[in-house]
Design a protein around this motif. Sequence first.
Motif, PDB file in Angstrom:
ATOM      1  N   GLN A 172      35.153   7.285  74.659  1.00 15.57           N
ATOM      2  CA  GLN A 172      34.507   6.017  75.030  1.00 15.57           C
ATOM      3  C   GLN A 172      33.321   6.288  75.958  1.00 15.57           C
ATOM      4  O   GLN A 172      33.023   7.442  76.270  1.00 15.57           O
ATOM      5  CB  GLN A 172      35.534   5.095  75.695  1.00 15.57           C
ATOM      6  CG  GLN A 172      36.777   4.879  74.839  1.00 15.57           C
ATOM      7  CD  GLN A 172      36.443   4.322  73.463  1.00 15.57           C
ATOM      8  OE1 GLN A 172      35.718   3.348  73.322  1.00 15.57           O
ATOM      9  NE2 GLN A 172      36.968   4.959  72.424  1.00 15.57           N
ATOM     10  N   HIS A 189      32.560  -1.350  85.562  1.00 19.92           N
ATOM     11  CA  HIS A 189      32.060  -2.725  85.499  1.00 19.92           C
ATOM     12  C   HIS A 189      33.033  -3.688  86.194  1.00 19.92           C
ATOM     13  O   HIS A 189      32.617  -4.625  86.872  1.00 19.92           O
ATOM     14  CB  HIS A 189      31.827  -3.131  84.042  1.00 19.92           C
ATOM     15  CG  HIS A 189      30.852  -4.252  83.889  1.00 19.92           C
ATOM     16  ND1 HIS A 189      30.206  -4.533  82.718  1.00 19.92           N
ATOM     17  CD2 HIS A 189      30.419  -5.186  84.772  1.00 19.92           C
ATOM     18  CE1 HIS A 189      29.419  -5.577  82.890  1.00 19.92           C
ATOM     19  NE2 HIS A 189      29.538  -6.013  84.125  1.00 19.92           N
ATOM     20  N   SER A 244      36.082   2.990  82.220  1.00 18.70           N
ATOM     21  CA  SER A 244      36.192   3.719  83.495  1.00 18.70           C
ATOM     22  C   SER A 244      36.632   2.818  84.652  1.00 18.70           C
ATOM     23  O   SER A 244      37.024   3.302  85.705  1.00 18.70           O
ATOM     24  CB  SER A 244      34.823   4.299  83.852  1.00 18.70           C
ATOM     25  OG  SER A 244      33.920   3.232  84.127  1.00 18.70           O
ATOM     26  N   ARG A 267      42.774  -0.699  75.830  1.00 21.04           N
ATOM     27  CA  ARG A 267      43.756  -0.310  74.802  1.00 21.04           C
ATOM     28  C   ARG A 267      44.163   1.154  74.877  1.00 21.04           C
ATOM     29  O   ARG A 267      45.091   1.570  74.194  1.00 21.04           O
ATOM     30  CB  ARG A 267      43.241  -0.674  73.403  1.00 21.04           C
ATOM     31  CG  ARG A 267      41.996   0.058  72.976  1.00 21.04           C
ATOM     32  CD  ARG A 267      41.478  -0.491  71.657  1.00 21.04           C
ATOM     33  NE  ARG A 267      42.308  -0.152  70.519  1.00 21.04           N
ATOM     34  CZ  ARG A 267      42.247   1.008  69.858  1.00 21.04           C
ATOM     35  NH1 ARG A 267      41.387   1.939  70.227  1.00 21.04           N
ATOM     36  NH2 ARG A 267      43.025   1.238  68.828  1.00 21.04           N
ATOM     37  N   ILE A 286      37.397  -7.518  78.761  1.00 19.50           N
ATOM     38  CA  ILE A 286      38.057  -6.789  77.675  1.00 19.50           C
ATOM     39  C   ILE A 286      37.312  -5.468  77.517  1.00 19.50           C
ATOM     40  O   ILE A 286      36.116  -5.448  77.205  1.00 19.50           O
ATOM     41  CB  ILE A 286      38.050  -7.607  76.374  1.00 19.50           C
ATOM     42  CG1 ILE A 286      38.886  -8.871  76.581  1.00 19.50           C
ATOM     43  CG2 ILE A 286      38.599  -6.772  75.214  1.00 19.50           C
ATOM     44  CD1 ILE A 286      38.916  -9.820  75.407  1.00 19.50           C
ATOM     45  N   ASP A 333      45.729  -5.250  74.163  1.00 18.21           N
ATOM     46  CA  ASP A 333      44.736  -5.469  73.117  1.00 18.21           C
ATOM     47  C   ASP A 333      43.985  -6.763  73.415  1.00 18.21           C
ATOM     48  O   ASP A 333      44.583  -7.835  73.456  1.00 18.21           O
ATOM     49  CB  ASP A 333      45.463  -5.565  71.763  1.00 18.21           C
ATOM     50  CG  ASP A 333      44.516  -5.856  70.619  1.00 18.21           C
ATOM     51  OD1 ASP A 333      43.293  -5.948  70.846  1.00 18.21           O
ATOM     52  OD2 ASP A 333      45.004  -5.991  69.482  1.00 18.21           O
ATOM     53  N   GLY A 334      42.707  -6.632  73.610  1.00 20.66           N
ATOM     54  CA  GLY A 334      41.873  -7.795  73.916  1.00 20.66           C
ATOM     55  C   GLY A 334      41.831  -8.824  72.805  1.00 20.66           C
ATOM     56  O   GLY A 334      41.409  -9.961  73.014  1.00 20.66           O
ATOM     57  N   THR A 336      33.318  -5.796  76.654  1.00 18.52           N
ATOM     58  CA  THR A 336      32.416  -4.646  76.795  1.00 18.52           C
ATOM     59  C   THR A 336      32.584  -3.651  75.639  1.00 18.52           C
ATOM     60  O   THR A 336      32.294  -2.472  75.787  1.00 18.52           O
ATOM     61  CB  THR A 336      32.586  -3.949  78.165  1.00 18.52           C
ATOM     62  OG1 THR A 336      33.880  -3.338  78.211  1.00 18.52           O
ATOM     63  CG2 THR A 336      32.451  -4.919  79.317  1.00 18.52           C
TER      64      THR A 336
HETATM   65  N1  SAH Z   1      33.406  -1.594  80.894  1.00 20.67           N
HETATM   66  C1  SAH Z   1      33.593  -0.169  80.756  1.00 20.67           C
HETATM   67  C2  SAH Z   1      32.944   0.398  79.529  1.00 20.67           C
HETATM   68  C3  SAH Z   1      33.718   0.040  78.355  1.00 20.67           C
HETATM   69  S1  SAH Z   1      33.543   0.972  76.882  1.00 20.67           S
HETATM   70  C4  SAH Z   1      33.138   0.593  81.979  1.00 20.67           C
HETATM   71  O1  SAH Z   1      32.601  -0.012  82.921  1.00 20.67           O
HETATM   72  O2  SAH Z   1      33.341   1.812  82.000  1.00 20.67           O
HETATM   73  C5  SAH Z   1      34.564  -0.101  75.911  1.00 20.67           C
HETATM   74  C6  SAH Z   1      36.031  -0.009  76.170  1.00 20.67           C
HETATM   75  O3  SAH Z   1      36.661  -1.017  75.419  1.00 20.67           O
HETATM   76  C7  SAH Z   1      36.650   1.309  75.731  1.00 20.67           C
HETATM   77  O4  SAH Z   1      37.320   1.897  76.793  1.00 20.67           O
HETATM   78  C8  SAH Z   1      37.601   0.892  74.621  1.00 20.67           C
HETATM   79  O5  SAH Z   1      38.772   1.675  74.556  1.00 20.67           O
HETATM   80  C9  SAH Z   1      37.904  -0.541  74.988  1.00 20.67           C
HETATM   81  N2  SAH Z   1      38.385  -1.393  73.902  1.00 20.67           N
HETATM   82  C10 SAH Z   1      37.981  -1.403  72.602  1.00 20.67           C
HETATM   83  N3  SAH Z   1      38.673  -2.332  71.911  1.00 20.67           N
HETATM   84  C11 SAH Z   1      39.539  -2.919  72.775  1.00 20.67           C
HETATM   85  C12 SAH Z   1      40.531  -3.927  72.660  1.00 20.67           C
HETATM   86  N4  SAH Z   1      40.796  -4.536  71.499  1.00 20.67           N
HETATM   87  N5  SAH Z   1      41.233  -4.272  73.740  1.00 20.67           N
HETATM   88  C13 SAH Z   1      41.013  -3.661  74.940  1.00 20.67           C
HETATM   89  N6  SAH Z   1      40.089  -2.690  75.123  1.00 20.67           N
HETATM   90  C14 SAH Z   1      39.368  -2.322  74.050  1.00 20.67           C
END
Ligand code: SAH
Length: 231
Positions: free
Chosen positions: A75, A108, A105, A124, A101, A150-151, A167
């Motif tokens: 990611q 954000h 890391s 997830r 969602i 799961d979002g 995100t």
């Molecule tokens: N906001 C994060 C960056 C996110 S990258 C930061 O500040 O670092 C996107 C993230 O969304 C990834 O970690 C990925 O695993 C997660 N993701 C993808 N689909 C998802 C879902 N259905 N539910 C929850 N998380 C999800």
Amino acid sequence: MELAPRHTGSSERTMVSSVAPPPEKMMFQLSLRRRGISDRAVLQAMEAVPRDRFVDPVHRDGAWRDTALPIACGQTISQPFVVAYMTEQLRLEAGHRLLEIGTGSGYHAAVLSRLVRDVVSVERFKTLADRARARLKELNYANVEVLLGDGFAIPEGAGTFDRIIVTAAMTELSQPLLDLLDPGGILIAPIGPANGRQTLIRVERKDDGFIRKALVDVRFVPALTGIAREL
Ligand code: SAH
């Protein structure tokens, strides 16, 4: 290259080192302002959160540059400008309860937590959720709750939110997700295919329906359904 030390009196040296932020942080703020971020609270939150603590040690030197960086599980931690832009577009207020969602890391989420009352962030990947939770605790971001989940399937007990931020790129917004938004609420999400054109969308919930507006084109990792089987 290094700058040669300036010849200053000791009192001035003390003043400079205790007041001026390090040069990379000044450049960071400057690049956000240049690209149009003007909300002072957002800029302050961006300055306050130590991005270098949210990336792997090998990427620490580049943490204050305006670029996305790889994190575990394939990611990415988003580009700072995109974090600031999405945050500004959410028009946050101190009393808000916010759902993120895609914890990734936790960076954000940390920025958001400085601007609202409560942040619930869903991820997830177990590895990412555990690491983000530990990091946020270590840095004293006490108003962020990180959940493994799961979002696309937020449990009903989670309640509703003043603001929702996604995100990871969804191919389309789902009605169950929009229904988690309180009246007067705002949702921001990248919408589009994994490898195609994605657009940041802002949805406002009014008393009589939803108003949808396209903002800018972006590039995010895809949102995938279900909790990841891989750790
Ligand atoms: N906001 C994060 C960056 C996110 S990258 C930061 O500040 O670092 C996107 C993230 O969304 C990834 O970690 C990925 O695993 C997660 N993701 C993808 N689909 C998802 C879902 N259905 N539910 C929850 N998380 C999800």
